[in-house]
Design an enzyme around this catalytic site. Structure first.
Site, short mmCIF file in Angstrom:
data_model
loop_
_atom_site.label_atom_id
_atom_site.label_comp_id
_atom_site.label_asym_id
_atom_site.label_seq_id
_atom_site.Cartn_x
_atom_site.Cartn_y
_atom_site.Cartn_z
N CYS A 14 -22.97 27.62 96.55
CA CYS A 14 -22.27 27.15 97.76
C CYS A 14 -23.24 26.55 98.79
CB CYS A 14 -21.49 28.29 98.39
SG CYS A 14 -20.29 29.00 97.26
N HIS A 46 -20.09 26.58 105.42
CA HIS A 46 -19.46 26.67 104.10
C HIS A 46 -18.16 27.46 104.24
CE1 HIS A 46 -18.47 27.43 100.06
NE2 HIS A 46 -18.79 28.71 100.11
N ASN A 50 -12.20 27.60 98.61
CA ASN A 50 -13.67 27.55 98.55
C ASN A 50 -14.07 26.50 97.51
OD1 ASN A 50 -16.38 27.94 98.05
ND2 ASN A 50 -16.27 30.18 97.97
C1 COA Z 1 -12.85 38.37 97.88
C2 COA Z 1 -12.34 38.79 99.24
C3 COA Z 1 -11.33 37.80 99.76
C4 COA Z 1 -11.64 40.14 99.12
O1 COA Z 1 -11.16 40.54 100.40
P1 COA Z 1 -11.49 41.99 100.95
O2 COA Z 1 -10.80 42.12 102.24
O3 COA Z 1 -12.99 42.17 100.92
O4 COA Z 1 -10.78 42.87 99.90
P2 COA Z 1 -11.42 44.03 99.01
O5 COA Z 1 -12.25 43.45 97.93
O6 COA Z 1 -12.05 45.04 99.92
O7 COA Z 1 -10.12 44.62 98.38
C5 COA Z 1 -9.12 45.26 99.18
C6 COA Z 1 -7.93 45.55 98.29
O8 COA Z 1 -7.23 44.33 98.03
C7 COA Z 1 -7.06 44.18 96.64
N1 COA Z 1 -7.03 42.77 96.31
C8 COA Z 1 -8.07 41.98 95.94
N2 COA Z 1 -7.63 40.74 95.70
C9 COA Z 1 -6.31 40.75 95.93
C10 COA Z 1 -5.31 39.78 95.85
N3 COA Z 1 -5.56 38.51 95.48
N4 COA Z 1 -4.03 40.12 96.17
C11 COA Z 1 -3.75 41.36 96.55
N5 COA Z 1 -4.65 42.35 96.63
C12 COA Z 1 -5.91 42.04 96.32
C13 COA Z 1 -8.22 44.91 96.02
O9 COA Z 1 -7.95 45.25 94.68
C14 COA Z 1 -8.33 46.11 96.92
O10 COA Z 1 -7.38 47.04 96.53
P3 COA Z 1 -7.74 48.61 96.55
O11 COA Z 1 -8.02 48.91 98.00
O12 COA Z 1 -6.49 49.24 96.02
O13 COA Z 1 -8.94 48.77 95.68
C15 COA Z 1 -13.51 38.93 100.23
O14 COA Z 1 -14.28 40.04 99.90
C16 COA Z 1 -14.41 37.74 100.28
O15 COA Z 1 -14.02 36.69 100.75
N6 COA Z 1 -15.67 37.92 99.87
C17 COA Z 1 -16.69 36.91 100.04
C18 COA Z 1 -16.51 35.75 99.13
C19 COA Z 1 -17.66 34.83 99.33
O16 COA Z 1 -18.22 34.74 100.41
N7 COA Z 1 -18.09 34.16 98.34
C20 COA Z 1 -19.26 33.37 98.57
C21 COA Z 1 -19.61 32.39 97.76
S1 COA Z 1 -18.64 31.93 96.40
#
Ligand code: COA
Length: 331
Positions: free
Chosen positions: A117, A258, A288
């Site tokens: 990214c 980004h 993204n």
């Molecule tokens: C991936 C991302 C959106 C997940 O959001 P989050 O708020 O961190 O969510 P978590 O991973 O803590 O998960 C919270 C809950 O939601 C659930 N969940 C994850 N994806 C889900 C979806 N698409 N729909 C519904 N629930 C979802 C998880 O399973 C978890 O459930 P649990 O509490 O029962 O285990 C977030 O972590 C993110 O944006 N990370 C950074 C990505 C990034 O910067 N990438 C960089 C370069 S590619």
């Protein structure tokens, strides 16, 4: 403030495929919802490349637009750099296909930069160094990705995040004393190299029936860990950039971050005390797009008249590696 790299953006371009995939596409077969995706990521929809479109095809469209915007042809460029994590093939470089697709006659050097990214900003740094050293007068830099091809359709935590697209810029040496990159910071924490990764298809785990059966050819990410890292690193990069240049957030015409998660962007914006209109957000429409998100944002801001000669812009990106780059540029 002295200019570190005396360069200017002569032209920019962007291309996103016409296929639109809304959040409901995923909630139709996965345990997810439009509401979860919008509130947790800021994404409403993303673009998906047509089956016959590879990364270079998107890159060629963006690159041609950047050349047209600059009022030049490919033969007026000395070097082509493509930033991508989702190249057409394991090798050769996607840049080589883009060079051929643009139809030049000069056999200019063409190579890829792999910084996920942060790729477009890494490639811009390489291009600026090439220009400043005298190796090239003009460089075409492209960020192009088809991350939807590498996302696991069965993994709700990642498949909802990504979109396909490309952005490009033509860089050349500036003769104006105040124009160019004022500050640039690159970095990498390789101990986190496996926090966003495609495990198979390389020399560690060559593709086999087994790797395919185990879906190891798809992207895996420890989302929460990356999220926390990104929020923290973004603050450091912004603070460092402002301290090194003596600028305040209010001096910036625009911040082009980004687009990995709306909440990550918002945390940086709130900390800088900037109004919403000063921070580019395209994640809602495009998801993204990895190395393409920053040049798409730059192109939009130039085209709609937000950015003009003399404006100060902060670019910042963090990606798989984990790698990062921030840059303060006077246009
Ligand atoms: C991936 C991302 C959106 C997940 O959001 P989050 O708020 O961190 O969510 P978590 O991973 O803590 O998960 C919270 C809950 O939601 C659930 N969940 C994850 N994806 C889900 C979806 N698409 N729909 C519904 N629930 C979802 C998880 O399973 C978890 O459930 P649990 O509490 O029962 O285990 C977030 O972590 C993110 O944006 N990370 C950074 C990505 C990034 O910067 N990438 C960089 C370069 S590619």
């Amino acid at each position: 403030m002295a200019v570190q790299f005396p360069i200017r953006f002569l032209g920019t371009g962007a291309y996103v495929p016409s296929g639109i995939r809304g959040n409901d596409y995923f909630s139709n077969y996965l345990d997810t919802s439009d509401e979860w995706i919008r509130t947790r990521t800021g994404i409403h929809e993303r673009r998906v490349a047509a089956p016959d479109q590879a990364t270079s095809d998107l890159g060629i469209r963006a690159a041609q637009q950047a050349l047209d915007d600059a009022g030049i042809g490919i033969d007026d460029v000395d070097m082509l750099i493509c930033a991508t994590a989702t190249g057409d093939h394991q090798f050769p470089a996607t840049a080589t296909f883009i060079q051929a697709g643009l139809g030049g006659t000069r056999e200019i050097p063409a190579f890829d930069v792999s910084a996920a990214c942060a790729g477009f900003l890494y490639a811009t740094t390489v291009a600026s160094s090439m220009i400043t050293s005298g190796m090239a007068k003009r460089v075409l830099v492209i960020g192009a990705e088809t991350l939807t091809r590498f996302a696991d359709s069965e993994d709700r935590t990642t498949v909802i995040l990504f979109g396909d697209g490309a952005g490009a810029a033509v860089l050349e040496r500036s003769i104006e004393p105040d124009q160019g990159i004022l500050h640039c910071e690159l970095g990498c924490d390789g101990t986190r190299a496996d926090s966003i990764i495609v495990h198979a298809g390389g020399s560690r785990h060559p593709s086999s029936e087994c790797t395919v059966a185990e879906r190891m050819h798809f992207l895996r990410m420890r989302g929460r860990e990356v999220f926390k890292f990104a929020v923290h690193r973004l603050q450091i990069l912004i603070d460092n950039g402002l301290a090194a240049t003596g600028l305040t957030p209010q001096d910036l015409k625009l911040v082009i971050p980004h687009q990995s998660n709306m909440r990550i962007i918002e945390s940086a914006r709130e900390r800088m005390g900037l109004p919403k209109e000063k921070v580019v957000v395209n994640i809602g429409r495009f998801g993204n797009t990895s190395a393409a998100s920053v040049p798409i944002g730059l192109n939009d801001a130039r085209r709609d008249g937000t950015l003009n000669r003399g404006d100060l812009v902060l670019f910042v990106a963090i990606g798989a590696g984990l790698v990062w780059c921030s840059m303060i540029v006077r246009l």
